[in-house]
Motif scaffolding. Structure first.
Motif, short mmCIF file in Angstrom:
data_model
loop_
_atom_site.label_atom_id
_atom_site.label_comp_id
_atom_site.label_asym_id
_atom_site.label_seq_id
_atom_site.Cartn_x
_atom_site.Cartn_y
_atom_site.Cartn_z
N ASN A 46 -7.59 -18.25 -14.02
CA ASN A 46 -7.35 -18.67 -15.41
C ASN A 46 -5.85 -18.84 -15.68
N ILE A 47 -5.04 -17.94 -15.13
CA ILE A 47 -3.59 -18.06 -15.28
C ILE A 47 -3.10 -19.34 -14.63
N ASP A 48 -3.61 -19.61 -13.44
CA ASP A 48 -3.23 -20.83 -12.71
C ASP A 48 -3.61 -22.07 -13.51
N ALA A 49 -4.82 -22.09 -14.05
CA ALA A 49 -5.26 -23.24 -14.85
C ALA A 49 -4.41 -23.39 -16.11
N TYR A 50 -4.03 -22.29 -16.70
CA TYR A 50 -3.20 -22.33 -17.91
C TYR A 50 -1.82 -22.91 -17.60
N MET B 16 -4.42 -1.91 -15.93
CA MET B 16 -5.58 -2.81 -15.79
C MET B 16 -5.32 -3.80 -14.67
N ARG B 17 -6.22 -3.81 -13.71
CA ARG B 17 -6.10 -4.73 -12.60
C ARG B 17 -6.80 -6.04 -12.94
N LEU B 18 -6.08 -7.13 -12.72
CA LEU B 18 -6.67 -8.45 -12.96
C LEU B 18 -7.53 -8.86 -11.77
N VAL B 19 -8.65 -9.46 -12.06
CA VAL B 19 -9.55 -9.92 -11.00
C VAL B 19 -9.22 -11.36 -10.64
N LYS B 20 -9.89 -11.87 -9.60
CA LYS B 20 -9.61 -13.22 -9.12
C LYS B 20 -9.81 -14.27 -10.21
N VAL C 26 1.29 -11.49 -13.30
CA VAL C 26 0.26 -10.48 -13.01
C VAL C 26 0.87 -9.09 -12.97
N SER C 27 2.01 -8.96 -12.29
CA SER C 27 2.69 -7.66 -12.21
C SER C 27 3.10 -7.17 -13.59
N GLU C 28 3.63 -8.08 -14.41
CA GLU C 28 4.06 -7.70 -15.76
C GLU C 28 2.87 -7.28 -16.62
N TYR C 29 1.81 -8.06 -16.56
CA TYR C 29 0.64 -7.76 -17.39
C TYR C 29 0.02 -6.42 -17.00
N GLU C 30 -0.09 -6.19 -15.69
CA GLU C 30 -0.72 -4.95 -15.23
C GLU C 30 0.14 -3.72 -15.51
N SER C 31 1.42 -3.92 -15.77
CA SER C 31 2.31 -2.78 -16.06
C SER C 31 2.33 -2.41 -17.54
N ILE C 32 1.73 -3.26 -18.39
CA ILE C 32 1.70 -2.98 -19.84
C ILE C 32 0.66 -1.90 -20.12
N GLU C 33 1.03 -0.96 -20.98
CA GLU C 33 0.11 0.14 -21.28
C GLU C 33 -1.03 -0.31 -22.20
#
Length: 215
Positions: free
Chosen positions: A10-14, A1-5, A34-41
């Motif tokens: 939202n990650i930055d604000a968090y 899953m690719r994260l959008v802008k 982002v890399s870790e999240y996108e690598s999760i199945e």
């Protein structure tokens, strides 16, 4: 899953909400998260994913702060040793030593000591003036960790300034010892000043990039 802008914002604000205020630290953390999240199945909810990594993010931020500090100290000594390898440095020191010898023969010990101490304090005073001027000019003191800790480069060279009042009474009758002490202090503080000026230019370029990234 690719994260959008929007997800990245939202990650930055968090991260900012959790006390990670520096842009350069958040940039590195976001890149990793982002890399870790996108690598999760099986993608978890983004917020729950981030909650589990808050402690790790804070640990990384603290380790980065220490790494930058000691990296600056290493850069300071590297620059100093690079100066000591240049013939011009030794020519200048010879010229300086001859000049001091002439001053000793021409001036009374009291006047000579006053002249040497004045020359010595000129360099740290210039550093302090530049310190406040640049912080006001740049306006990024609390935004980039590498900038906020930049002036720690002065920490060791300034010890010569702080210790001088404690030992000057013992050196008043030994002008060459006082001159030697001040010469070493001037060399170290001048090296630190050059390193800060050069590093500042690189950090400002980094800040321009980060500002565009977070816009």
């Amino acid at each position: 899953m690719r994260l959008v802008k929007q997800d990245i914002q939202n990650i930055d604000a968090y991260l900012k909400e959790k006390g990670i205020k520096y842009m350069d630290i958040r940039y590195e953390l976001i890149d990793h998260l982002v890399s870790e999240y996108e690598s999760i199945e099986n993608y978890p909810d983004l917020e729950s994913f981030l909650r589990k990594r808050v402690a790790w993010c804070r640990k990384v931020a603290e380790e980065k702060r220490k790494s930058i500090h000691w990296g600056y100290q290493k850069a300071f000594w590297t620059r100093l040793f690079s100066f000591l390898k240049k013939p011009m440095t030794y020519l200048f020191l010879i010229f300086w030593a001859v000049s001091l010898h002439i001053l000793v023969s021409l001036l009374s010990p009291k006047v000579f000591n006053a002249v040497i101490i004045s020359i010595f304090y000129c360099v740290p005073i210039c550093q302090i003036g530049l310190f406040f001027y640049q912080r006001q000019l740049d306006g990024i003191k609390k935004k980039v960790l590498s900038y906020d800790t930049l002036f720690n480069i002065y920490s060791f060279p300034h010890l010569f300034m702080y210790f001088l009042p404690l030992i000057v009474d013992y050196m008043k009758s030994e002008p060459y010892w006082l001159a030697g002490y001040c010469t070493i202090g001037i060399l170290l503080n001048a090296t630190a000043l050059i390193e800060v000026v050069n590093r500042r230019k690189l950090i400002l370029k980094e800040y321009k990039f980060l500002k565009k990234y977070f816009s």
